[in-house]
Enzyme design. Structure first.
Site, PDB file in Angstrom:
ATOM      1  N   HIS A 160     -10.084  -4.805  -3.495  1.00 34.07           N
ATOM      2  CA  HIS A 160      -8.746  -4.925  -2.910  1.00 34.07           C
ATOM      3  C   HIS A 160      -8.826  -5.245  -1.424  1.00 34.07           C
ATOM      4  CE1 HIS A 160      -9.810  -0.611  -2.761  1.00 34.07           C
ATOM      5  NE2 HIS A 160      -9.015  -0.495  -1.704  1.00 34.07           N
ATOM      6  N   LEU A 161      -8.074  -6.264  -1.058  1.00 38.44           N
ATOM      7  CA  LEU A 161      -7.973  -6.714   0.325  1.00 38.44           C
ATOM      8  C   LEU A 161      -6.820  -5.992   0.998  1.00 38.44           C
ATOM      9  CD1 LEU A 161      -8.602  -8.793   2.657  1.00 38.44           C
ATOM     10  CD2 LEU A 161      -6.851 -10.236   1.596  1.00 38.44           C
ATOM     11  N   HIS A 162      -7.091  -5.359   2.125  1.00 34.72           N
ATOM     12  CA  HIS A 162      -6.028  -4.765   2.938  1.00 34.72           C
ATOM     13  C   HIS A 162      -5.511  -5.838   3.887  1.00 34.72           C
ATOM     14  CE1 HIS A 162      -6.513  -0.476   1.923  1.00 34.72           C
ATOM     15  NE2 HIS A 162      -7.784  -0.833   1.688  1.00 34.72           N
ATOM     16  N   ASP A 168       0.854  -1.180   0.000  1.00 31.28           N
ATOM     17  CA  ASP A 168       0.000   0.000   0.000  1.00 31.28           C
ATOM     18  C   ASP A 168       0.896   1.238   0.000  1.00 31.28           C
ATOM     19  OD1 ASP A 168      -1.740   2.214   1.083  1.00 31.28           O
ATOM     20  OD2 ASP A 168      -3.191   0.579   1.147  1.00 31.28           O
ATOM     21  N   ILE A 169       0.532   2.260  -0.791  1.00 30.16           N
ATOM     22  CA  ILE A 169       1.381   3.457  -0.854  1.00 30.16           C
ATOM     23  C   ILE A 169       1.261   4.331   0.395  1.00 30.16           C
ATOM     24  CG2 ILE A 169       1.492   3.549  -3.367  1.00 30.16           C
ATOM     25  CD1 ILE A 169      -0.591   5.842  -3.242  1.00 30.16           C
TER      26      ILE A 169
END
Length: 166
Positions: A124-126, A55-56
């Site tokens: 999207h899965l964190h 993740d950015i």
């Protein structure tokens, strides 16, 4: 070369991951561009179904995103048929954590932002670890039992209760 956590290397052959419009590719989608290597991002894992990258704006020391390799909309667009995909996303997140020596899965958060609280409308899965080391803002942003964030288990349970149709 990145690996998938097993003995097989991650798919670094762009010809196998390049998708074209109509093939599950949305040219306006940031995550589709990352998957297709149109945006310079280190891909930690790639296969025909899912892709993983950092993740950015990390919310924890280990914060990864696992996305379907082909464009899939947000959580609300899913149905019971998507359960295996969501389970594969979680398994991929676990492999990436293990590869990075995160072995205590009891202090990990796997979840999705619930629309309209998604910054990108590509599923999207964190994957956040250790969850106990998230800062105040991250703890709120990825808060359990909130209107804006659901765990992978909650999403799977929701999808299983929906049946086959949306």
């Amino acid at each position: 070369m990145a690996t998938n956590g097993g003995s097989e290397p991650a798919n670094d052959d762009i010809s196998k991951t390049n998708l074209h419009q109509g093939d599950g590719y949305d040219r306006k989608c940031t995550f589709c561009k990352i998957v297709n290597k149109e945006v310079a991002t280190e891909l930690l894992y790639v296969d025909e179904e899912v892709t993983c990258f950092r993740d950015i704006k990390p919310g924890a020391p280990h914060h990864y995103l696992v996305v379907p390799t082909k464009h899939v909309g947000d959580c609300k667009s899913l149905n019971k048929q998507h359960v295996p995909l969501v389970e594969k996303m979680v398994e991929t997140g676990k492999k990436i954590l293990q590869k990075n020596n995160v072995l205590d899965l009891s202090d990990v958060r796997f979840g999705f932002h619930w629309p309209p609280f998604c910054s990108v409308s590509h599923l999207h899965l964190h994957v956040l670890a250790p969850a106990s080391q998230m800062g105040l803002m991250s703890s709120l942003f990825y808060r359990l039992n909130s209107y804006w964030f659901v765990t992978a288990d909650q999403l799977i349970q929701h999808l299983n209760s929906k049946g086959e149709a949306n």
